[in-house]
Design a protein around this motif. Sequence first.
Motif, PDB file in Angstrom:
ATOM      1  N   TYR A 320      -6.131  47.760   8.893  1.00  0.00           N
ATOM      2  CA  TYR A 320      -6.342  48.997   9.648  1.00  0.00           C
ATOM      3  C   TYR A 320      -7.731  49.053  10.271  1.00  0.00           C
ATOM      4  O   TYR A 320      -7.915  49.660  11.333  1.00  0.00           O
ATOM      5  N   PHE A 321      -8.714  48.410   9.675  1.00  0.00           N
ATOM      6  CA  PHE A 321     -10.024  48.354  10.320  1.00  0.00           C
ATOM      7  C   PHE A 321      -9.976  47.457  11.560  1.00  0.00           C
ATOM      8  O   PHE A 321     -10.639  47.741  12.563  1.00  0.00           O
ATOM      9  N   SER A 322      -9.207  46.367  11.502  1.00  0.00           N
ATOM     10  CA  SER A 322      -9.066  45.510  12.668  1.00  0.00           C
ATOM     11  C   SER A 322      -8.403  46.258  13.815  1.00  0.00           C
ATOM     12  O   SER A 322      -8.812  46.144  14.973  1.00  0.00           O
ATOM     13  N   ALA A 323      -7.362  47.043  13.494  1.00  0.00           N
ATOM     14  CA  ALA A 323      -6.693  47.834  14.526  1.00  0.00           C
ATOM     15  C   ALA A 323      -7.596  48.946  15.038  1.00  0.00           C
ATOM     16  O   ALA A 323      -7.649  49.225  16.245  1.00  0.00           O
ATOM     17  N   GLY A 369     -13.137  50.408   1.835  1.00  0.00           N
ATOM     18  CA  GLY A 369     -14.252  50.564   2.771  1.00  0.00           C
ATOM     19  C   GLY A 369     -14.736  49.257   3.367  1.00  0.00           C
ATOM     20  O   GLY A 369     -15.788  49.225   4.010  1.00  0.00           O
ATOM     21  N   SER A 370     -13.979  48.182   3.199  1.00  0.00           N
ATOM     22  CA  SER A 370     -14.394  46.881   3.730  1.00  0.00           C
ATOM     23  C   SER A 370     -14.272  46.862   5.249  1.00  0.00           C
ATOM     24  O   SER A 370     -13.169  46.804   5.794  1.00  0.00           O
ATOM     25  N   ALA A 371     -15.410  46.881   5.929  1.00  0.00           N
ATOM     26  CA  ALA A 371     -15.420  46.929   7.398  1.00  0.00           C
ATOM     27  C   ALA A 371     -15.834  45.603   8.011  1.00  0.00           C
ATOM     28  O   ALA A 371     -16.338  45.553   9.132  1.00  0.00           O
ATOM     29  N   ARG A 372     -15.610  44.497   7.305  1.00  0.00           N
ATOM     30  CA  ARG A 372     -16.015  43.192   7.837  1.00  0.00           C
ATOM     31  C   ARG A 372     -15.266  42.856   9.134  1.00  0.00           C
ATOM     32  O   ARG A 372     -15.809  42.173  10.007  1.00  0.00           O
ATOM     33  N   ALA A 373     -14.036  43.340   9.266  1.00  0.00           N
ATOM     34  CA  ALA A 373     -13.303  43.114  10.514  1.00  0.00           C
ATOM     35  C   ALA A 373     -14.000  43.799  11.683  1.00  0.00           C
ATOM     36  O   ALA A 373     -14.055  43.269  12.795  1.00  0.00           O
TER      37      ALA A 373
END
Length: 725
Positions: A320-323, A369-373
Motif C-alpha cells: 500500500y505504500f508503493s501504491a 509504518g515501513s515506508a521504504r517503498a
Amino acid sequence: MVAFGKKLKQAQVQEWQGYYINYKLLKKRVKRYSQAQQSGTQDPQPQSVVLKDFSRLLDSQIEKIVLFILEQQGELAAKLASLGDHQHHCLTQQQQQQLSSSSNWLDVSELKESYRAVGEELLRLLCFVEMNAIGLRKILKKFDKRFGSSFTDYYVKTRSNHPYSQLQSVFKQVGIGAVVGTISRNLTDLQDHEESYTSIYDQPALSHPDPVIDSIKAAVSRLSNSTSFLEFLGKHAFIVQDQDDLGAAPSDVNGDLFVEERYHFMSLLLNLVNTFLYMVNTYIIVPTADGYSLTLGAAATVCGVIIGSMAIAQIFSSVYFSAWSNRSYFRPLLFSSIVLLVGNTLYALAYDLNSLSVLLLGRLFCGLGSARAVNRRYISDCVPLKFRMQASAGFVSASALGMACGPAMACLFQTNFKFCNLLTFNEATLPGWVMAFLWLLYLSWLWFSFREPPPYTKLLVVPKINAVSTMIGPLVNDAIEHGSTKPLLLASEANYEDEEGDHEEVEDDGEEDSEGSRSVEPVTSIASAYQLLTPSVKVQLFIYFMLKYAMEILLAESSLVTGYYFIWSTRNVAIFLACLGLTVIPVNVVVGKYINNIFEERQVLLASEIMVCIGILLSFNILVPYSASQYVGSALITFVFAEVLEGVNLSLLSRVMSSRLSKGTFNGGLLSTEAGTIARVIADGTITLSGYLGEQMLLNITLVPSLCICVSAIVATCFTYNSLY
C-alpha cells in the motif's frame, strides 16, 4: 514506446547499415517458428532442426559484426600509429631546432584535435558494439519466450566458452581497451608536455579531463558492466539508473530538467533519515528481545515472533505504500511516522502492562509504518540523474548504518528506574521509548520541511544534438506516459524491452507485429507481475530470499545462541551485531572497486553463494565443543558474503527483469522487498518453532533449512548460469 527494431534503424550510422544485426530478420524467423509450432495446420519443424537453423543464422550475424569491428579497429590503429609518428617527429624537431613556443603550441593543438577525432570515431564504434550486444540479448530472450526452450543457455554455453568464440568479441570488446589507452596516454602527454611531461601510468587522471575520453570511458564501462564503489553500493537500492547517451551531461536532457523541478534536497534528506531510523527501529530490539519475552512470561525463543511480527506487517505495508507513492510522498511519510510513534510506545508500555499481546501489537504497528517503498520511489522519480547514483548509495548506506546503530544503541541502555511509579525505563523498554521520541522529532521535522513534488505532466523530451550524437545518428524520444519521465537511451537495454506488450511499430514492409500493439505499461497486480517472471528472474528472487533468510537466522537468534553457549551479556551481543553492520560499507568498497571489475557478475554471484554455504556449514555445532571464535568467524563469512551477494544479485535482476516491472506499484523493487520480507518472516518463525525442542537444539535445527535453501539456490544458479550472460 518505439520498438527496438525501429530504434536500431534510427540510431544506425548510415554508412554502416549493412553491418548491424538484422534484428528484423531474426524477429521474423522467431515469429515463424512459434507460429508453426502453435498452428494445427502446419507441420512444426523438429526442435533440433529449429535450434540448428536459428544457431546458424545467429552465427552468421555475429560473424558479420565481429569482422566489421576488427576492420574498424585496424583503421583506428593505423590512424593512431600515424599520429604517433607525427607526434614523435614534432617532439624530435623541437628538441633539435628549438622551435618557437607559438609554433609548438600550434602543433600540439592540431595533434590534440586529431586524437580527439579518432576518439570520436572510437565512440561511434563503441555505440555500434553496444547496439548489437543489446540486439543479441533481446533476440535470445525473445526466442526463449516464444519457442519455449532454453536456447540462450545452449547457445551461450557452446559459443562463449569456445577458444575461437566470436560471441566474446561482441561482449568483451577485445582490443578496444588498447585503443582507449593509446588515445588517453597521448592526450595526457600533449597536455602536460610543457609542464612535467607525466604519463597516464604515473598520473592516471588528466589535470583537465578531456570530454571525449570521459565519454569513451563511460561507454566502455557500460559495455563491460564495470562499476565504481558508488555504483555497486547503489545497486542494493534496486533503483533503475538511467544513463544519458554516451556520457553526455545528464542535465542536458529536458526530462531530467523536469525532474529537477521536483527535486528538493531537504525532502531527499528526510527520506534517507526515514530509512535510517526504520532500520534502527528494526534491529534495536534484537539484543534484548529474548529477555523481554522472558519478563512477560514467555519462552526466550518467542523473540523470533517478536522480531518477525514487524516483518509480517511489512509484507502488506510495502504494497500500500508503493501504491500510495504514485499519488503523494508527504502523506505516506506522515502516516508512517505516526504509526511508528504509536507502535514504539505500545512496545515500551507492554512491560508495565505485563502484556505480550501489547508488545506484539506494537511491533505490528512498526511494520505497518515501513515506508521504504516511498523512500525508493522518491529517489527514482524526484532525484535528478546526476545525483541519483549518490542518492541510491545514500539509501543503502543509511540502511547499513541503521543496522549497525540499532544494536549499538541497545548496549547503552543499561539502566533501570521508574518514572512517577508508572513507567519503567530499563534495557527492555528503552528501545521503545527512545525510538518513539526520535519518531516524534522526525514527525515535527517532516511537517515543517518536506516539500511535496509537483505532479508529473505529459512532456515531450527533446534530445540535445551535440557533435557526438549527430555523428552517431538521430535519437528518438517518446512522450512521457503514465506519470513517468524517462528519456530513451541507447545505453540502457531495459528501455528497449519489447516483451509482454510494448508497442511494436510497423516495419518497413508494412507488417505489424501482432503481439506488440500495446505500449509498455506497469503491471497492475501481483498475478500480472508473476506472469512476467522468467526462470532467470525467479532464480534471482529465490537467491534474494535465500540470503535474507540466512541473514535473519544469524541476526535474530544471536542473543539466544551466544547467551546459551558463551553466556554473553546484552552489551556483548549488541557490540557483535554492530560490528557486523559496520562491515557493509568496507565490503562494498572492495567489491565495487576491485572484485566486480575483475570478474563477471555471474561469477561473483555463484562464488558468493558458495561462500554463504560454507559459512552456514561452519556454524553447525557438531562433535567438537562450540567456541566463540567458530561462531564469530562463521557468522562473519555468512554475513559478509550475503551482503556481496545482495548487490550482485539485484544488479543482475535489473538486467533480466522485464521493463514493465521497472515502474508502477508492482515493480521489481517491491517484488524483491516482498521476497526478502517473506524470508525474514519464515526465518523468525523457524526460530520460535525450533525453540520448542530446547535451546540446546536451536542452533543446528535453524541452520538445516538455511543450508538446504542455500544449496537449492546454488543448483538453480547453475541451471540458469548462461542466461545471465
